[in-house]
Write a protein that holds these residues in place. Structure first.
Motif, short mmCIF file in Angstrom:
data_model
loop_
_atom_site.label_atom_id
_atom_site.label_comp_id
_atom_site.label_asym_id
_atom_site.label_seq_id
_atom_site.Cartn_x
_atom_site.Cartn_y
_atom_site.Cartn_z
N ASP A 150 5.10 10.73 4.60
CA ASP A 150 5.19 9.95 6.11
C ASP A 150 5.73 8.88 6.69
O ASP A 150 5.56 8.54 7.49
CB ASP A 150 2.82 9.52 5.47
CG ASP A 150 2.17 10.77 6.74
OD1 ASP A 150 2.97 11.93 6.63
OD2 ASP A 150 1.16 11.06 6.42
N VAL A 169 1.03 -1.60 0.05
CA VAL A 169 -0.46 0.17 0.07
C VAL A 169 0.21 1.74 -0.25
O VAL A 169 2.04 1.53 1.06
CB VAL A 169 -0.87 -0.40 1.55
CG1 VAL A 169 -0.15 0.13 2.18
CG2 VAL A 169 -1.50 1.47 1.43
N ASP A 224 0.46 10.87 1.60
CA ASP A 224 1.27 11.95 1.31
C ASP A 224 2.88 11.14 1.36
O ASP A 224 2.83 10.27 2.82
CB ASP A 224 1.24 12.58 2.52
CG ASP A 224 2.36 13.89 2.62
OD1 ASP A 224 3.42 13.69 2.18
OD2 ASP A 224 1.68 14.08 4.04
N PHE A 233 -0.02 5.51 0.81
CA PHE A 233 -0.49 6.38 1.08
C PHE A 233 -0.40 7.91 -0.18
O PHE A 233 0.31 7.90 -0.54
CB PHE A 233 -0.86 6.94 2.39
CG PHE A 233 -1.00 5.38 3.53
CD1 PHE A 233 -2.35 5.68 3.84
CD2 PHE A 233 -0.15 5.07 4.42
CE1 PHE A 233 -2.64 4.21 4.63
CE2 PHE A 233 -0.47 3.45 4.50
CZ PHE A 233 -2.13 3.07 5.10
#
Ligand SMILES: Nc1ncnc2c1ncn2[C@@H]1O[C@H](COP(=O)(O)OP(=O)(O)OP(=O)(O)O)[C@@H](O)[C@H]1O
Ligand SMILES: [Mg+2]
Lengths: 271, 264, 200
Positions: A88, A81, A85, A83
């Motif tokens: 992060d 996966v 941003d 995200f």
């Protein structure tokens, strides 16, 4: 083809009244888009799919195994996966180490790690930046780097949260190519996106989320052919359709090329 | 996790008598009460001071943050009573003996006195905390002459904290998805520090850089900037400030004199 | 905190540039969040001075000292009023880190260890009198305080017992924080380091 199966899913944030509610849904097409307004629950669904948050009710099965029964390492091999941003997650001293770190969570053979990391960097076009500090890269490149961290692991299913956001044009083309290659080699790709032109042009299946529920599943042409639904869930049809509608043409066109094929004359004039 | 909600929100309902006292006066009141508790070594006087602070706090209907702070300190005060009661160097008079463990009067008195002082400080500070708000304080500080830059720094601390806590949660989530699991062993815990703190620090500093550039573009450094003058809501400010400051100086002088006279 | 427009190139610059002005709240935030993080993981250290360390390393001892000071005032006004007085300790830590960093004592892993010990001594020397005045010598950390209790039970003077209690806790915390700050600082992109270092 890997398969995700949801049944009787209920999830509410502890400090928020928002609820995700999905009775029965399977994700089995190779290239799937999840769309919907801000706050519709797309990212929440993604977190549920990888077991980052646990539903109060219901189950999520991946290839017949419930996700909370998967061991952490097995889960990493099943689902990768990224995200919204990239900042992060980046924390290593160099681009190369960042990719290798992710892989070292499930693999201990240093040679294998290095080879897979280098390959992933070549795939996203960052091979010549391998020795740089991730935070010296541009935002597009940082985003590509997060993709490389997942590509190196080569999971069966890829989940992306708004992968195209903040990508420049060449990077978008590169990513789209990577998506198609992944699909060709038997992977499943599910992405959240707000880019309807992209959905219309590239995806075979689209799910629409609104208020924590999946209100539509089908092909992009079925979705954009239903203008009442599109309006109700707060989406904008592909740009070409905005133009043709304004001209009084109510057929479904997914891309400018689509339109041109239908209107050979215009196409000839364009060339 | 304790977030500084009280300073972020402050009290909304301050229309009573507490609202006509300015923040600096409240702060000086807290300081004077704390200094008073240090000037006396008598437990009864200390208890009286706790009582005074408690009454002020109760009639101003402010008590929530005090409960929090008292909870926070009470365990430490409890261990202080035990340690000093057992081992205080001036222990002489046996008070009680529980299954062979001897508690002495001198140590217990000494610890109780200190505990009371802590309570006085907590209660007096809580009065300031619950009856003022961040924006009120910073406006007032700018009025009484604190540099607008210092006020800016103080204000932004209060707004940056909730933002950073949210960022930390997001980062922890992103790293968990990359395989940093629920940390159990100490080695796992140590390994999980940098993956969270590096992105957090860089993100925070990045935002600081953006803010700084925005400030410069808006001419924040210009020496011609003038402080806003707002309508005066408070009573007897100057008298309060001078009186309470004088009291503070007298109390400090007195304490120093007592300490000094022991050596002569 | 009146600010004057004095331009100096030494580490003791007094001018509060907009860069430093936005660095200080960030440092206070890092202190706060790192502390919450350590508590969440139940680590045996506080980490509550990480931001102060970084501010000193990035912008010099004055920025670090102000960050430390404000940190304790805010912490004191929200959770534990008595911790306000430990603002003096934080100022000392900020200055020590800034000076050590400027003198090159944060340039290698070995030197960082020496720095951490010096900083722990500074911290313990300033904190001990405060511990004695407010808490009869205790630090509030159970295992440190059990050492303290054992020492005064054996008639060792309060000052020495209290210093030992504080120093043992400080050395552990400051070594961890110093190494964290060292690694994080090395990871920062150069543009960031230049931005906060250069006086604008
Ligand atoms: N950690 C959280 N705690 C509480 N509520 C949350 C949290 N994260 C999201 N929410 C709430 O849940 C709802 C759905 O959020 P979610 O992030 O899933 O939406 P989204 O469809 O991804 O939106 P976007 O397109 O803006 O990314 C929102 O109302 C949001 O405020
Ligand atoms: Mg989202």
């Amino acid at each position: 083809m890997p398969q995700i199966e949801i049944s009787g899913l209920r999830y509410t944030y502890p400090e928020h009244s928002f609820q995700v509610e999905i009775d029965r849904q399977s994700f089995d097409s190779p290239l799937t888009a999840i769309v919907g307004q801000n706050g519709a629950g797309k990212s929440t669904l993604l977190k549920l799919l990888i077991g980052l948050i646990t539903p109060q009710e219901g189950t999520i099965m991946i290839n017949g195994v419930s996700i909370d029964e998967l061991k952490p390492q097995a889960k990493l091999k099943q689902i990768g996966v990224t995200f919204q941003d990239p900042d992060d997650q980046l924390f290593n001293a160099t681009v190369q180490k960042e990719v290798a770190w992710g892989l070292s969570q499930i693999e201990s053979d240093q040679l294998m790690i290095k080879r897979a990391a280098d390959q992933a960097l070549v795939a996203v076009g960052l091979a010549d930046k391998a020795a740089e500090n991730p935070y010296d890269l541009s935002l597009s490149e940082r985003k590509l780097l997060t993709f490389a961290t997942v590509l190196a692991i080569n999971p069966a299913i890829y989940l992306f949260d708004e992968p195209m956001m903040s990508l420049d044009w060449p990077s978008r083309k590169r990513m789209t190519n990577i998506f198609h290659q992944l699909v060709k080699s038997g992977h499943q790709v599910i992405t959240i996106t707000h880019d309807m032109d992209w959905v219309a042009a590239e995806f075979s299946t689209v799910h629409v989320m609104a208020h924590g529920q999946i209100t539509f599943s089908g092909t992009p042409s079925a979705l954009f052919g239903n203008s009442g639904l599109v309006k109700r869930v707060g989406l904008l049809p592909p740009r070409i359709m905005t133009i043709t509608r304004a001209l009084g043409d109510h057929s479904v066109y997914l891309t400018p090329e689509d339109y041109c094929r239908e209107h050979k004359q215009v196409a000839n004039n364009l060339n | 996790m304790n977030e500084p909600n009280s300073i972020l929100q402050g009290s909304v309902a301050h229309r009573g008598w507490t609202s006509v006292i300015d923040p600096v006066t409240k702060l000086l009141m807290a300081l004077d009460l704390a200094l008073l508790s240090f000037c006396f070594t008598n437990l009864l006087v200390e208890i009286a001071l706790v009582f005074v602070a408690l009454v002020i706090l109760l009639i101003s209907k402010a008590g929530k943050s005090a409960v929090h702070a008292i909870e926070f300190s009470s365990f430490l005060i409890f261990t202080m009573l035990i340690i000093q009661g057992l081992f205080y160097s001036h222990n002489q008079t046996l008070l009680v003996s529980v299954v062979g463990i001897r508690f002495y009067q001198e140590g217990l008195l000494y610890a109780a006195t200190m505990g009371c002082r802590i309570f006085v400080i907590i209660l007096a500070t809580s009065f300031f905390m619950t009856t003022t708000t961040v924006s009120e304080n910073s406006k007032y500080l700018e009025q009484v002459g604190l540099s607008y830059k210092a006020v800016y720094v103080l204000m932004s601390v209060c707004y940056i904290l909730p933002e950073m806590m949210a960022n930390m949660k997001k980062i922890q989530m992103a790293q968990r998805a990359r395989g940093i699991n629920q940390q159990k062993t100490i080695l796992e815990k140590i390994k999980s520090i940098l993956p969270v703190l590096v992105p957090l620090v860089i993100k925070t500093l990045d935002q600081s850089m953006e803010r700084s550039i925005a400030l410069r573009l808006r001419g924040f450094n210009s020496p011609h900037r003038v402080a806003l003058k707002s309508a005066n809501l408070y009573r007897h400010e100057m008298v309060n400030h001078r009186g309470l400051s004088l009291l503070a100086i007298i109390l400090i002088g007195w304490k120093l004199w007592i300490i000094g006279s022991k050596f002569i | 905190m009146r600010v004057q427009n004095i331009k100096r190139s030494s580490i003791w610059k007094i001018r509060l540039s907009t860069a430093t002005m936005t660095l200080i709240p960030a440092a206070v935030g890092i202190n706060y969040v790192a502390k919450a993080f350590a508590e969440g993981l139940k680590l045996p250290v506080w980490l509550g001075t990480l931001g102060t360390f970084l501010a000193s390393m990035l912008a010099g001892p004055v920025a670090g000292a102000i960050s430390g000071f404000i940190n304790n005032v805010i912490y004191g006004l929200t959770l534990s009023p008595v911790s306000t007085v430990y603002a003096i300790t934080s100022i000392g830590i900020g200055i020590a880190v800034g000076v050590l960093h400027a003198k090159g004592w944060f340039s290698s892993a070995k030197k960082v260890f020496v720095s951490a010990i010096i900083i722990a001594i500074v911290s313990a020397v300033i904190s001990t009198p405060l511990n004695v005045i407010f808490w009869g010598g205790q630090t509030g950390i159970p295992w440190g305080d059990s050492i303290f209790a054992a020492m005064i039970a054996n008639h060792i003077p309060v000052w020495i017992s209290s210093f030992t209690d504080e120093f043992i806790l400080d050395i552990l915390d400051k070594v961890v924080v110093a190494y964290l700050a060292f690694f994080i600082y090395r990871q920062l992109p150069q543009r960031m380091i230049r931005f906060f270092r250069d006086d604008k």
